[in-house]
Design an enzyme around this catalytic site. Sequence first.
Site, PDB file in Angstrom:
ATOM      1  N   HIS A 185      10.717   9.116  13.702  1.00 38.90           N
ATOM      2  CA  HIS A 185       9.859  10.179  13.171  1.00 38.90           C
ATOM      3  C   HIS A 185      10.630  11.225  12.379  1.00 38.90           C
ATOM      4  CE1 HIS A 185       6.639   8.986  16.350  1.00 38.90           C
ATOM      5  NE2 HIS A 185       6.707   8.146  15.344  1.00 38.90           N
ATOM      6  N   SER A 216       7.859   6.214   9.071  1.00 43.18           N
ATOM      7  CA  SER A 216       7.872   4.755   8.938  1.00 43.18           C
ATOM      8  C   SER A 216       8.084   4.350   7.488  1.00 43.18           C
ATOM      9  CB  SER A 216       6.538   4.180   9.387  1.00 43.18           C
ATOM     10  OG  SER A 216       6.444   4.224  10.776  1.00 43.18           O
ATOM     11  N   LYS A 273      -6.200   1.216  14.664  1.00 38.76           N
ATOM     12  CA  LYS A 273      -5.564  -0.065  14.364  1.00 38.76           C
ATOM     13  C   LYS A 273      -4.728  -0.541  15.562  1.00 38.76           C
ATOM     14  CE  LYS A 273      -3.178  -2.357  10.606  1.00 38.76           C
ATOM     15  NZ  LYS A 273      -2.576  -2.250   9.293  1.00 38.76           N
ATOM     16  N   GLU A 305      14.638 -19.577  30.434  1.00 40.00           N
ATOM     17  CA  GLU A 305      13.289 -19.447  29.879  1.00 40.00           C
ATOM     18  C   GLU A 305      13.360 -19.574  28.346  1.00 40.00           C
ATOM     19  OE1 GLU A 305      11.375 -19.868  32.624  1.00 40.00           O
ATOM     20  OE2 GLU A 305      10.150 -18.085  32.291  1.00 40.00           O
TER      21      GLU A 305
HETATM   22  C1  HEM Z   1      11.518  -2.320  23.976  1.00 38.88           C
HETATM   23  C2  HEM Z   1      11.554  -2.664  22.731  1.00 38.88           C
HETATM   24  C3  HEM Z   1      11.013  -1.884  21.553  1.00 38.88           C
HETATM   25  C4  HEM Z   1       9.965  -1.005  21.501  1.00 38.88           C
HETATM   26  C5  HEM Z   1       9.041  -0.606  22.642  1.00 38.88           C
HETATM   27  C6  HEM Z   1       9.879  -0.530  20.117  1.00 38.88           C
HETATM   28  C7  HEM Z   1       8.932   0.367  19.646  1.00 38.88           C
HETATM   29  C8  HEM Z   1       8.782   0.746  18.317  1.00 38.88           C
HETATM   30  C9  HEM Z   1       7.687   1.516  17.780  1.00 38.88           C
HETATM   31  C10 HEM Z   1       6.503   2.065  18.590  1.00 38.88           C
HETATM   32  C11 HEM Z   1       7.873   1.650  16.449  1.00 38.88           C
HETATM   33  C12 HEM Z   1       6.932   2.308  15.408  1.00 38.88           C
HETATM   34  C13 HEM Z   1       5.866   1.290  14.952  1.00 38.88           C
HETATM   35  C14 HEM Z   1       6.424   0.134  14.142  1.00 38.88           C
HETATM   36  O1  HEM Z   1       7.067   0.385  13.101  1.00 38.88           O
HETATM   37  O2  HEM Z   1       6.257  -1.033  14.550  1.00 38.88           O
HETATM   38  C15 HEM Z   1       9.136   1.012  16.123  1.00 38.88           C
HETATM   39  C16 HEM Z   1       9.719   0.973  14.864  1.00 38.88           C
HETATM   40  C17 HEM Z   1      10.930   0.386  14.568  1.00 38.88           C
HETATM   41  N1  HEM Z   1      11.675  -0.411  15.416  1.00 38.88           N
HETATM   42 FE1  HEM Z   1      11.270  -0.778  17.372  1.00 38.88          FE
HETATM   43  N2  HEM Z   1      10.868  -1.127  19.382  1.00 38.88           N
HETATM   44  C18 HEM Z   1      11.577  -1.959  20.213  1.00 38.88           C
HETATM   45  C19 HEM Z   1      12.642  -2.758  19.857  1.00 38.88           C
HETATM   46  C20 HEM Z   1      13.238  -2.792  18.608  1.00 38.88           C
HETATM   47  C21 HEM Z   1      14.321  -3.640  18.229  1.00 38.88           C
HETATM   48  C22 HEM Z   1      14.974  -4.691  19.127  1.00 38.88           C
HETATM   49  C23 HEM Z   1      14.633  -3.332  16.930  1.00 38.88           C
HETATM   50  C24 HEM Z   1      15.710  -3.918  16.049  1.00 38.88           C
HETATM   51  C25 HEM Z   1      16.740  -4.564  16.409  1.00 38.88           C
HETATM   52  C26 HEM Z   1      13.747  -2.291  16.486  1.00 38.88           C
HETATM   53  C27 HEM Z   1      13.747  -1.697  15.235  1.00 38.88           C
HETATM   54  C28 HEM Z   1      12.796  -0.834  14.743  1.00 38.88           C
HETATM   55  C29 HEM Z   1      12.787  -0.258  13.403  1.00 38.88           C
HETATM   56  C30 HEM Z   1      13.854  -0.449  12.332  1.00 38.88           C
HETATM   57  C31 HEM Z   1      11.616   0.495  13.288  1.00 38.88           C
HETATM   58  C32 HEM Z   1      11.154   1.280  12.042  1.00 38.88           C
HETATM   59  C33 HEM Z   1      10.208   0.399  11.239  1.00 38.88           C
HETATM   60  C34 HEM Z   1       9.744   0.969   9.904  1.00 38.88           C
HETATM   61  O3  HEM Z   1       9.416   2.134   9.820  1.00 38.88           O
HETATM   62  O4  HEM Z   1       9.705   0.199   8.938  1.00 38.88           O
HETATM   63  N3  HEM Z   1      12.906  -2.002  17.526  1.00 38.88           N
HETATM   64  N4  HEM Z   1       9.657   0.457  17.274  1.00 38.88           N
END
Ligand code: HEM
Length: 383
Positions: A202, A206, A228, A272
């Site tokens: 934030h 995004s 959504k 798994e």
């Molecule tokens: C427990 C696991 C995870 C949770 C709960 C989580 C949750 C979130 C949420 C709520 C967002 C904002 C909505 C979205 O852009 O989809 C987000 C964005 C993002 N996440 Fe995750 N995430 C997790 C794991 C990961 C992993 C493993 C990666 C990369 C290796 C990652 C990379 C990113 C990135 C780069 C964004 C920004 C996306 C954008 O604005 O284009 N996340 N994540």
Amino acid sequence: MTHQLRKSHPLLKLVNHSLIDLPTPSNISTWWNFGSLLGLTLMIQILTGVFLMMHFSPSDTTAFSSVAYTSREVWFGWLIRSFHTNGASIFFMFIFLHIGRGLYYASYLHENTWNVGVIMLFLLMATAFMGYVLPWGQMSFWGATVITNLLSATPYIGDTIVPWIWGGPSVNNATLTRFTALHFLLPFIILALLITHLIFLHERGSFNPAGLSKNTDKIPFHPYYIMKDVLGAVLAASMLLTLALYLPVLLGDPENFTPANPMATPSHIKPEWYFLFAYAILRSTPNKLGGVLAMFSSIFILLLIPFLHTTTQQPMSLRPLSQLLFWALILNFLALTWIGGQPVNSPYILLGQITSLLYFITILILMPLLGALENKMTKPPFI
Ligand code: HEM
């Protein structure tokens, strides 16, 4: 009045900035749903996990039967267990899709968010691995034995560290109790990291599929993306319900319906489905230490990806060659997953070695090279 309160109250302000007034690009696609779905899955796992733990008896003589008791005798215990087991599979499905989105749209340029994500992925894998040991079935025991034994390849301290982790000369009661403690603790650490993940996100907001970074086309998170995300949650819940109610054991191993027996090794030890890609990479390396390093590298290589971004265009939306390579990488990942579940003999050994090599070559060499090439191809002549 309420309008003012959400903007001025110290706690409501936080919620408001994250979920209500948060300026969000108007064009983010379904691929941006998986973050919120991962958050939802984490909540489901914590909630069902706490209820399962109330009936779990973490000892090598009682663990297996206490889990059977939960499934047969506890009120809706079978459902809670089925949600938790299949919830783990859904968690990994969503996290792989979330990472795939990040690679395709170059979301990794949010470096801090990305790096925290990689740590969460690693902790999620550790949590799932230890959770699988708890029911103390044959695959729990032998999976734990194979994977913890890998650490014996660590130079100098390998032979000391393994019995230290086991709490004895082999996987035993002490291993089970410490894995139980860690399996309970780690999801809360992941939860804390999730908050960090979102604070970093934030900070800049995004990204979006078009790769445009201007603030001119943003809309409030509520009601647009709340609606959504609710739709995504309903679809994900239907998926979990279908798996948990109609196909509860589809993704599990029949071997784990037999209590752990240290005197009888199963003929095919395999993890798994969500670990199979890493397992294939591990088995494809002839040297033990090399295999362990290759396996960990297959995850931590993600940390290098922001440094390997050579193109001036952010997403792959307008780069068809990179798109092709991206889908080749996805196919390669699926092939590794398939090979990881096959016995270690011909032709799977060779196939495993080729796909493991291709995995690293694609990420480390081909993708950056193609990005640089596309840069040259798409540069307007007047620049
Ligand atoms: C427990 C696991 C995870 C949770 C709960 C989580 C949750 C979130 C949420 C709520 C967002 C904002 C909505 C979205 O852009 O989809 C987000 C964005 C993002 N996440 Fe995750 N995430 C997790 C794991 C990961 C992993 C493993 C990666 C990369 C290796 C990652 C990379 C990113 C990135 C780069 C964004 C920004 C996306 C954008 O604005 O284009 N996340 N994540």
